[in-house]
Design a protein around this motif. Structure first.
Motif, PDB file in Angstrom:
ATOM      1  N   GLU A 209       0.967  -1.379  -0.014  1.00 39.09           N
ATOM      2  CA  GLU A 209       0.179   0.120   0.002  1.00 39.09           C
ATOM      3  C   GLU A 209       0.849   1.371  -0.015  1.00 39.09           C
ATOM      4  O   GLU A 209       0.553   2.368  -0.627  1.00 39.09           O
ATOM      5  CB  GLU A 209      -0.902   0.033   1.174  1.00 39.09           C
ATOM      6  N   ALA A 213      -0.801   1.517  -4.323  1.00 37.07           N
ATOM      7  CA  ALA A 213      -2.145   1.022  -3.843  1.00 37.07           C
ATOM      8  C   ALA A 213      -2.915  -0.025  -4.652  1.00 37.07           C
ATOM      9  O   ALA A 213      -3.718  -0.766  -4.277  1.00 37.07           O
ATOM     10  CB  ALA A 213      -3.047   2.336  -3.859  1.00 37.07           C
ATOM     11  N   ALA A 216      -1.458  -3.306  -3.840  1.00 38.04           N
ATOM     12  CA  ALA A 216      -1.854  -3.734  -2.696  1.00 38.04           C
ATOM     13  C   ALA A 216      -3.318  -4.198  -2.886  1.00 38.04           C
ATOM     14  O   ALA A 216      -3.851  -5.397  -2.530  1.00 38.04           O
ATOM     15  CB  ALA A 216      -1.903  -2.447  -1.582  1.00 38.04           C
TER      16      ALA A 216
END
Length: 488
Positions: A209, A213, A216
Motif C-alpha cells: 500500500e 495502492a 496492494a
C-alpha cells in the motif's frame, strides 16, 4: 568422516537415512525466506517426506537468505558446497536417536549475490508458495494491528528501487508476476504468532500500500495468507554440537541440526496457486487453525518461557537441568493446569490435561538439552504473543495471578543480568531500545510494567498484580529464587 553432497549420498553410513527420491528429478515450487535451524528441522523435513510420494517432485524448496552479514555468507557457502543437503538428528526422551539427511532444499539464493537475484527467483512462475520464518518480532505490526511504515528499517526499504526486506522482496516479486500474467503465489507465515496468516497479510499489504495502492488491492484480492501452527523444539547449534553430531553420524556436515522427536504442523487449507499433498507427510490441514494456535502458544510457548525465566534465576542454563528441580516443575504444572487450561477452548482432538503432561515430558528430554538463555531471549517480541492473553483473562476473571506475576518478576531480573547466585545472564533483545533496556536497572522495581510491550494487558492499573510483582522482584533479590518458588 564422509563429506556431504549429492555425489556422496550413496556412501554414507547405513544407519543414516537418506532421501527416498531422486533429487535430480525435484524442482522448487516453494521458496522459503529465513532458512534457520527451525525451518530445516521442521518444514524442510515435512517436504522431504512428501517428495517421496508420486507426483510431488515439483514441490522442492528454494531457500532464500536475505540478511547481509558474515552468518549469511557462511550459510550460503555451506548450502552450495553441500548441494543443499544437511543432517538432522532427532532425539527421543529415552535418548534414542534417528539421523537422516534432508534433501528437500534443492536450491539456495542469497543476498550475497544481490537482492535482484532473489526477486527474479520469487517472480518465476514455478514458485507457488513463499513461506517465512522471520521471528515473532519480524513483521512490524503494532499492538493495534497496523503495519509500521514509519519504522526506520521499513521507511528506508520503501525508498529503494530494489528492496531488501522480506516485505519489499515479496511485493516486488508479486508486482512483476502481475505484470507478466504469471499469477499470484501463497504467502505462508511459519512463525510463532497467533493468527500469523492475518499478521502476514497486514504486513505485506501494508508495505505494498505504501508503494502502490493498486498492487496492494491486487494482492488482497488474489494472494492467499493461510495461518499455520508449527511445533518442534530445535536448539541452536554450537561448534561443540557440530563436532558431537558429526561424530555420531559419521558425516563431515558443515551445518547439522538437531531436535526433539516430536513434531506437528497444522495448516489452514487456503492456497491460491495449489499446494503439495501435505497429508502424505503428516501435516494436519484444517479450516480453522486458531484453537491449535491458542493451545500451543499459551501452554507450550508460554510454559517454555516461564521455565526459562525461573530456571535461569535458579542458576540453571539448560532446560533438562531446570526440569530436575521439583519447585520449577510444580510451578509449571500449576501454571498450565490451573492458570491457562481453564481459559482455553481447545480443538476436539486435544485434551488439555494430556497436552500439559506431554509438554512437561518434552521439556525433560535430556538429549535435546535446549539453552535457557536462547528461550528467554527476544522476550520483547515473545511475551505479548505467549503470555498477554492469559494475564489479561486472569485479571478479568479474578483468578490467581501470583504465578504469572512471579514469572514476570523472574524475567525482569534476568533482563537485569544476574541470576540468584550472582552469575551473569546474557539475553538478546533485538526489539528493545537502549532506553527500554535501562528500565531493568531502575530503582523503581515497578517501572518495568510501564514498558510499551505491556500496553493493553490490564496490569498498568491493577494494584494487586503490581504489588505482587514488586514483592517478588524484591524477594528474589533478598530471599533468593528457591525460597520464593516454595511459597507458590
Amino acid at each position: 568422516m564422509t563429506g556431504l553432497s549429492n555425489a556422496t549420498l550413496h556412501t554414507l553410513p547405513p544407519e543414516v537415512l537418506t532421501p527416498a527420491y531422486n533429487r535430480k528429478e525435484v524442482s522448487a515450487g516453494i521458496a522459503h525466506i529465513g532458512v534457520g535451524n527451525f525451518h530445516r528441522a521442521h518444514q524442510a523435513l515435512y517436504i522431504d517426506r512428501l517428495l517421496g510420494a508420486a507426483g510431488q517432485s515439483s514441490w522442492g524448496i528454494l531457500g532464500a537468505g536475505i540478511r547481509h552479514g558474515r552468518r549469511e555468507e557462511v550459510r550460503a557457502d555451506a548450502f552450495r558446497r553441500q548441494d543443499g543437503l544437511f543432517s538432522l538428528t532427532e532425539f527421543a526422551p529415552d535418548e534414542s536417536r534417528t539421523i537422516r539427511v534432508i534433501g528437500s532444499i534443492v536450491d539456495y539464493v542469497s543476498c550475497v549475490d544481490g537482492y535482484e537475484a532473489i526477486i527474479d527467483r520469487l517472480a518465476a512462475p514455478e514458485i507457488r508458495i513463499v513461506s517465512l520464518t522471520i521471528t515473532e518480532g519480524g513483521y512490524f505490526v503494532d499492538s493495534e494491528g497496523r503495519f509500521q511504515v514509519d519504522d526506520p528499517f521499513i521507511a528506508e526499504d520503501l525508498k529503494r528501487d530494489i528492496p531488501q526486506s522480506a516485505f519489499g522482496l515479496v511485493t516486488e516479486a508479486l508486482r512483476r508476476r502481475r505484470e507478466a500474467g504469471a499469477g499470484p503465489f501463497t504467502v505462508l507465515s511459519c512463525d510463532n504468532l497467533q493468527h500469523n496468516g492475518r499478521v502476514a497479510e497486514t504486513a505485506f499489504c501494508g508495505f505494498a500500500e505504501a508503494r502502490d495502492a493498486s498492487l496492494a488491492a491486487w494482492i488482497r484480492g488474489n494472494v492467499s495468507f493461510p495461518s499455520c501452527m508449527v511445533d518442534r523444539i530445535v536448539p541452536s547449534v554450537s561448534d561443540d554440537d557440530i563436532r558431537r553430531l558429526n561424530k555420531a553420524s559419521g558425516i563431515d556436515d558443515l551445518m547439522p541440526v538437531y531436535s526433539e522427536d516430536f513434531i506437528q504442523w497444522v495448516v489452514e487449507d487456503k492456497f491460491c496457486a495449489g499446494r503439495p499433498e501435505f497429508e502424505t507427510a503428516g501435516v494436519q490441514l484444517t479450516g480453522n487453525v486458531e484453537p491449535y494456535e491458542q493451545v500451543k502458544l499459551r501452554m507450550l510457548n508460554a510454559g517454555h518461557s516461564i521455565l526459562a525465566f525461573s530456571g535461569l534465576m535458579m542458576g540453571y542454563r539448560k532446560v533438562d537441568e531446570a526440569m530436575s528441580d521439583n519447585g520449577i516443575v510444580s510451578l509449571l504444572e500449576n501454571f498450565l493446569n490451573e492458570d491457562v487450561a481453564p481459559l482455553l477452548s481447545p480443538p476436539e482432538d486435544v485434551n488439555l490435561s494430556s497436552y500439559a503432561a506431554q509438554v512437561l515430558h518434552r521439556f525433560r528430554n535430556h538429549a535435546v538439552g535446549d539453552q535457557l538463555e536462547r528461550i528467554a531471549s527476544d522476550s520483547f517480541s515473545k511475551l505479548p504473543v505467549f503470555l498477554s492473553e492469559t494475564v489479561t483473562e486472569l485479571l478479568k476473571t479474578g483468578r490467581d495471578i501470583h504465578r504469572v506475576a512471579f514469572a514476570l518478576a523472574c524475567w525482569a531480573e534476568c533482563e537485569a543480568g544476574k541470576d540468584g547466585k550472582g552469575a551473569v545472564i546474557k539475553l538478546s533483545e533485538p526489539a528493545a531500545t537502549d532506553k527500554e533496556r535501562s528500565v531493568f536497572h531502575d530503582s523503581n522495581l515497578l517501572a518495568v510494567l510501564d514498558l510499551p510491550i505491556f500496553s493493553g494487558w490490564g496490569i498498568e492499573t491493577n494494584k494487586g498484580f503490581r504489588d505482587a510483582f514488586e514483592r517478588y522482584r524484591s524477594d528474589l533479590r533478598t530471599k533468593g529464587p528457591a525460597e520464593v518458588i516454595a511459597t507458590l
